[in-house]
Design a protein around this motif. Structure first.
Motif, mmCIF file in Angstrom:
data_model
loop_
_atom_site.group_PDB
_atom_site.id
_atom_site.type_symbol
_atom_site.label_atom_id
_atom_site.label_comp_id
_atom_site.label_asym_id
_atom_site.label_seq_id
_atom_site.Cartn_x
_atom_site.Cartn_y
_atom_site.Cartn_z
ATOM 1 N N LEU A 105 34.411 47.186 56.681
ATOM 2 C CA LEU A 105 35.683 46.785 56.080
ATOM 3 C C LEU A 105 36.399 47.945 55.407
ATOM 4 O O LEU A 105 37.583 47.844 55.071
ATOM 5 N N GLY A 106 35.674 49.044 55.177
ATOM 6 C CA GLY A 106 36.292 50.218 54.563
ATOM 7 C C GLY A 106 36.615 50.031 53.100
ATOM 8 O O GLY A 106 37.587 50.612 52.592
ATOM 9 N N CYS A 107 35.832 49.209 52.393
ATOM 10 C CA CYS A 107 36.066 49.010 50.963
ATOM 11 C C CYS A 107 34.743 48.689 50.282
ATOM 12 O O CYS A 107 33.797 48.224 50.910
ATOM 13 N N LYS A 108 34.692 48.935 48.983
ATOM 14 C CA LYS A 108 33.500 48.682 48.205
ATOM 15 C C LYS A 108 33.498 47.256 47.660
ATOM 16 O O LYS A 108 34.546 46.681 47.380
ATOM 17 N N ARG A 143 35.875 42.255 37.154
ATOM 18 C CA ARG A 143 34.869 42.478 38.197
ATOM 19 C C ARG A 143 34.631 41.210 39.011
ATOM 20 O O ARG A 143 34.359 41.273 40.212
ATOM 21 N N ASN A 144 34.731 40.054 38.364
ATOM 22 C CA ASN A 144 34.606 38.785 39.076
ATOM 23 C C ASN A 144 35.668 38.689 40.162
ATOM 24 O O ASN A 144 35.381 38.326 41.311
ATOM 25 N N ARG A 145 36.898 39.048 39.814
ATOM 26 C CA ARG A 145 38.009 39.000 40.786
ATOM 27 C C ARG A 145 37.778 39.987 41.928
ATOM 28 O O ARG A 145 38.011 39.665 43.097
ATOM 29 N N GLU A 146 37.296 41.192 41.608
ATOM 30 C CA GLU A 146 37.069 42.202 42.643
ATOM 31 C C GLU A 146 35.973 41.767 43.614
ATOM 32 O O GLU A 146 36.090 41.966 44.833
ATOM 33 N N VAL A 147 34.912 41.181 43.089
ATOM 34 C CA VAL A 147 33.848 40.684 43.954
ATOM 35 C C VAL A 147 34.373 39.585 44.864
ATOM 36 O O VAL A 147 34.093 39.554 46.074
ATOM 37 N N ARG A 148 35.161 38.679 44.307
ATOM 38 C CA ARG A 148 35.700 37.564 45.105
ATOM 39 C C ARG A 148 36.636 38.059 46.202
ATOM 40 O O ARG A 148 36.639 37.522 47.321
ATOM 41 N N LEU A 149 37.408 39.083 45.913
ATOM 42 C CA LEU A 149 38.298 39.632 46.942
ATOM 43 C C LEU A 149 37.490 40.227 48.088
ATOM 44 O O LEU A 149 37.842 40.064 49.261
#
Length: 504
Positions: A105-108, A143-149
Motif C-alpha cells: 500500500l506504500g504507507c505505514k 493514533r486511533n484514527r491513523e490505525v483505522r485509516l
C-alpha cells in the motif's frame, strides 16, 4: 428423549412462516426439538446453521432431507466459490501480513502490528462497512484514527482477493459475503447456539429476509471476548421456553439456578432437572482419581497446565494442548525478555506487553486470575518449564481410547456432557463476581460524584468490565451443567452450594 413436553409442543405448533425465538436451558434438548420441528413442517425447505463444523456434520445425520445443515462460513465459502479459486484460507492474519501490506500500500500502519490486527479482526466480525473508534484498541485519538485509516485501506485491498495472493481468512470471506450477498433458496432458517453469534452473522441472518427460528441460552454466552452477541435478544419474534433438562437431575438444576441468580440479568425461566436422573453434588477432595466418563474442568489454561505438568500417564484434552502450551510459552517469553530485550515475541498473543505488565495485572485480591496463575507458574517453574512442556506434549493423546484422564477448560467443554465432572480450584464463586460488579458500580458512583460524568471511553471500559463479571457467572453455569450424575466442586463453590442452596 421421551414424549414431547408441553413446552416442546408449543414450539412444534409454530409454523416457520414467521420468526420466533426459543430460550433453551442447558441439556433441554434444543437440537432434538429443532429436529422434531423440521420433520413436522416437511413442506418447508429449511437451512440449519450450526455453531461449528462438528455440530453441522452431526446435524446432517439427524435432520430430514428437506433441511440443509451447514455453518455460515461453509455457506459463504461455497457461495463465493472460494474452493474453486484454489486460494489458501487461514485462520487469522499475522504481523508479517501487516508488514507486507505496508509495502504493497506504500504507507505505514502508524501503530503496532498487534493493534492493527485487533482492529482489522474486530471490524471483520462486526456489522456494516464503517470502521469505528470502538474497533481500535488504541486509546490515543490521533493514533486511533491513523490505525483505522490504514485498516480501511488494507481491508479494501484484501477483500478484492481475486487480485492478490495474500492469505484469505475465514472472517474475511464471511465479511465479503455479508456485504455483497445473502442467503437464498430456503423457506426459513434455524440457528442454533444463537447466544454465540457475532454481529456479522446476525447481520447475515437479518439480510436474508427469511423467517428465523433462533434457539439458544443467553446464560450460556461465554464468547463475548470474541465479539459474540446475544441474538436471542437482538432478533424479532415471540419468545418460547425450554426449561426441562434431560441431562441431569434436580440437584444440578438447583445449583445452576443459584448461580444464575447472582447474574445482573437473572433468567426469566427456572431450569428443572430430569426426575429420572439421580444426580449428586459433592466436594472435590485432592487425590480422587477420575473414573470412567469423568471430565476434569479448569477455568484457565494455566491451571490445566499446572495439573498436567505433574501427570505420569497419558491423557486427553478437549480441543488439544496447543492453546495451553502457547499461553505458557507466551508468558515465559515475557519473563525471558527482561534479560534479553532483543528476544522475539513467542507463543500466544497475551494482553501484556511486558513481564512487569503481567505482574501488575496479577497483584492484589482482585487481580486478573489468568495473570495470577501465569505469573505463579512461570515464577515457580522457570528453571524446568521447557521440560514440563515437553512432557505434556509427549503424554497428550488425540483421542480418549485407553486414556483415563480427560480434561478441558470450561470454554472448550461447552456442548459436551459427562457422567461426572470435577471442577478445579481456579473457579471463583458467583458471589465473588457479584461482589466485583458491585464494587465497579460503587467506584463509578464515587468518580462521577467527585469528577463528573464518565468519558465515552471510560463508559466503554465500564461496560466491558461489567460484562466480564456476567460472563464469568455464565461460565460457572456452563461448567456445572456438563455433569449428568456427579458434580464435584472446589471449596469456594462447595461453600456457595451449602449456603445458597442447601440452607436456603
Amino acid at each position: 428423549m421421551s414424549a414431547c413436553t408441553p413446552e416442546q409442543t408449543a414450539i412444534l405448533e409454530q409454523e416457520p412462516t414467521s420468526s420466533f425465538r426459543v430460550v433453551a436451558g442447558a441439556g433441554c434438548g434444543k437440537t432434538s426439538t429443532l429436529e422434531l420441528f423440521s420433520r413436522k413442517w416437511s413442506r418447508h425447505r429449511g437451512l440449519y446453521l450450526a455453531f461449528n463444523a462438528a455440530i453441522a456434520a452431526d446435524a446432517r445425520t439427524r435432520f430430514p432431507a428437506w433441511v440443509e445443515a451447514r455453518t455460515a462460513n461453509s455457506y459463504a465459502y461455497r457461495s463465493l466459490n472460494i474452493g474453486q479459486s484454489g486460494r489458501k484460507v487461514t485462520g487469522r492474519y499475522l504481523a508479517r501480513d501487516i508488514w507486507q501490506l505496508e509495502k504493497i500500500l506504500g504507507c505505514k500502519a502508524r501503530g503496532p502490528a498487534e493493534t492493527v490486527l485487533k482492529t482489522l479482526g474486530n471490524f471483520l466480525i462486526s456489522e456494516g462497512s464503517k470502521i469505528t473508534v470502538a474497533h481500535c484498541p488504541e486509546p490515543d485519538s490521533q493514533r486511533n484514527r491513523e490505525v483505522r485509516l490504514f485498516v480501511a485501506q488494507a481491508y479494501k485491498y484484501l477483500v478484492d482477493f481475486e487480485k492478490h495472493d495474500l492469505p484469505i481468512t475465514h472472517d474475511l470471506y464471511l465479511k465479503k459475503f455479508e456485504r455483497e450477498q445473502k442467503i437464498t433458496g430456503y423457506d426459513y432458517i434455524m440457528v442454533d447456539e444463537a447466544q454465540d453469534l457475532n454481529p456479522v452473522l446476525l447481520s447475515i441472518l437479518k439480510k436474508s429476509g427469511l423467517p428465523i427460528v433462533a434457539v439458544g441460552d443467553p446464560h450460556q454466552s461465554i464468547y463475548a471476548f470474541r465479539g459474540a452477541v446475544d441474538a436471542i435478544g437482538a432478533l424479532d419474534g415471540s419468545l418460547l421456553p425450554l426449561t426441562r433438562s434431560w441431562r441431569f437431575g434436580e440437584p444440578v438444576a438447583r445449583m445452576a439456578h443459584a448461580i444464575l441468580q447472582t447474574h445482573s440479568r437473572p433468567p426469566a425461566y427456572r431450569l428443572h432437572g430430569n426426575p429420572a436422573v439421580k444426580s449428586r453434588i459433592m466436594p472435590h477432595r485432592k487425590g480422587v482419581k477420575p473414573e470412567h466418563d469423568t471430565l476434569v474442568l479448569a477455568r484457565t489454561n494455566a491451571r490445566l497446565f499446572e495439573g498436567l505438568a505433574e501427570a505420569t500417564q497419558p491423557f486427553h484434552v478437549l480441543g488439544g494442548v496447543t492453546d495451553i502450551v502457547q499461553e505458557i510459552r507466551g508468558a515465559f517469553n515475557l519473563y525471558q525478555r527482561q534479560f534479553q530485550p532483543a528476544l522475539k515475541p513467542e507463543g500466544a498473543a497475551l494482553d501484556y506487553a511486558s513481564w512487569r505488565d503481567l505482574e501488575n495485572a496479577a497483584e492484589g485480591r482482585d487481580g486478573d486470575p489468568v495473570a495470577k496463575k501465569l505469573y505463579y507458574i512461570v515464577d515457580k517453574h522457570k528453571d524446568t518449564l521447557n521440560d514440563k512442556i515437553r512432557s505434556i506434549e509427549t503424554l497428550y493423546r488425540d483421542n480418549t481410547e485407553n486414556v483415563r484422564l480427560v480434561c478441558a477448560t470450561a470454554h472448550k467443554a461447552k456442548g459436551r456432557e459427562f457422567d461426572a465432572v470435577i471442577m478445579l480450584d481456579d473457579f471463583l464463586s458467583p458471589e465473588e463476581w457479584s461482589r466485583r460488579r458491585s464494587q465497579l458500580m460503587e467506584r463509578v458512583r464515587k468518580t462521577e460524584q467527585d469528577k463528573g460524568p464518565l468519558s465515552s471511553r471510560e463508559k466503554m471500559r465500564l461496560k466491558r468490565d461489567l460484562e466480564n463479571c456476567d460472563q464469568e457467572i455464565n461460565l460457572l453455569y456452563v461448567a456445572c451443567t456438563r455433569a449428568k450424575l456427579t458434580l464435584s466442586l472446589p471449596d469456594a463453590l462447595w461453600q456457595f452450594w451449602e449456603k445458597s442452596v442447601l440452607k436456603s
